[in-house]
Write an enzyme that holds these catalytic residues in place. Structure first.
Site, mmCIF file in Angstrom:
data_model
loop_
_atom_site.group_PDB
_atom_site.id
_atom_site.type_symbol
_atom_site.label_atom_id
_atom_site.label_comp_id
_atom_site.label_asym_id
_atom_site.label_seq_id
_atom_site.Cartn_x
_atom_site.Cartn_y
_atom_site.Cartn_z
ATOM 1 C CG ASP A 1 -7.228 3.533 1.507
ATOM 2 O OD1 ASP A 1 -8.168 2.944 0.918
ATOM 3 O OD2 ASP A 1 -7.245 4.752 1.712
ATOM 4 C CE LYS B 1 -1.941 1.326 3.840
ATOM 5 N NZ LYS B 1 -2.828 1.409 5.001
#
Ligand code: SF4
Length: 214
Positions: free
Chosen positions: A141, A123
């Site tokens: 996310d 991420k």
């Protein structure tokens, strides 16, 4: 799982909801370093706490060598608002060491290079690639993960699994703004608690609707 036409329609509707989504600008140098550091600090931290920790740290140093020159206690004190400060301070120093020893003091511009840095996961790597280097990639996310799995755009038990699924399933032409579109929908409409399904523009496509309201 949504088919190709449904996925395209879903993304098209999200873009219509947010027609002025800003395009990320390619940056580099200290911006890239600040970006990767903030990302490392953001793990399990609220945005405002990450911002406070980043601001305090960058007031002391904003280069890999500058941070390595700081005593660890000063780093810990500065990043305390972000939580997990002992682990993060350790990873931060290891990351700075790796940047200097293995990357000439600059932030690598590939996912593989970024993920080789201590404390940097997929991420974080995708956020830096997208927002700092202007590359077409959709960072997953918690909000993007939720929207993908509820709607059927992509599936995965973890954010990393969803990212891999989404990479193969996001329609052409939506890599540049896909993150922002899905993130904004997740924050404004497809909220974790009490999602606004009755007024959601995706409700006739969404796999979770209407069962999610039960
Ligand atoms: S219908 Fe509900 S669950 Fe589906 S995307 Fe919209 S808000 Fe989320």
């Amino acid at each position: 799982m949504l088919d190709e036409d449904q996925r395209f329609e879903l993304m098209k509707r999200l873009r219509a909801e947010l027609p002025d989504a800003p395009k990320p600008q390619a940056k580099g140098g200290r911006d890239a370093f600040r970006s990767v550091v903030s990302c490392l600090l953001s793990a399990q931290s609220l945005d405002r706490n990450t911002a406070a920790a980043s601001k305090a740290l960058f007031a002391l140093a904003d280069t890999p060598q500058g941070i390595l020159d700081l005593p660890e206690e000063r780093i810990v004190d500065a990043i305390r608002p972000a939580g997990l400060y002992n682990v993060k301070a350790r990873n931060l120093r290891r990351m700075c060491r790796a940047l200097i020893d293995e990357h000439g003091g600059t932030v690598p511009q590939t996912r593989k290079g970024l993920m080789s840095l201590p404390g940097v996961g997929r991420k974080c790597a995708d956020i830096v690639l997208h927002f700092t280097f202007g590359q077409d990639t959709v960072a997953v996310d918690t909000h993007v993960h939720r929207v993908c799995n509820r709607t059927g755009l992509a599936h995965g038990k973890t954010e990393a699994q969803t990212a891999a699924s989404l990479e193969a399933r996001i329609p052409d032409g939506f890599l540049s703004d896909g993150h922002l579109l899905l993130l904004t929908h997740g924050k404004r409409t497809c909220r974790a608690r009490a999602p606004l399904c009755p007024t959601c523009v995706l409700r006739d496509l969404c796999e979770a609707f209407p069962a999610i309201l039960d």
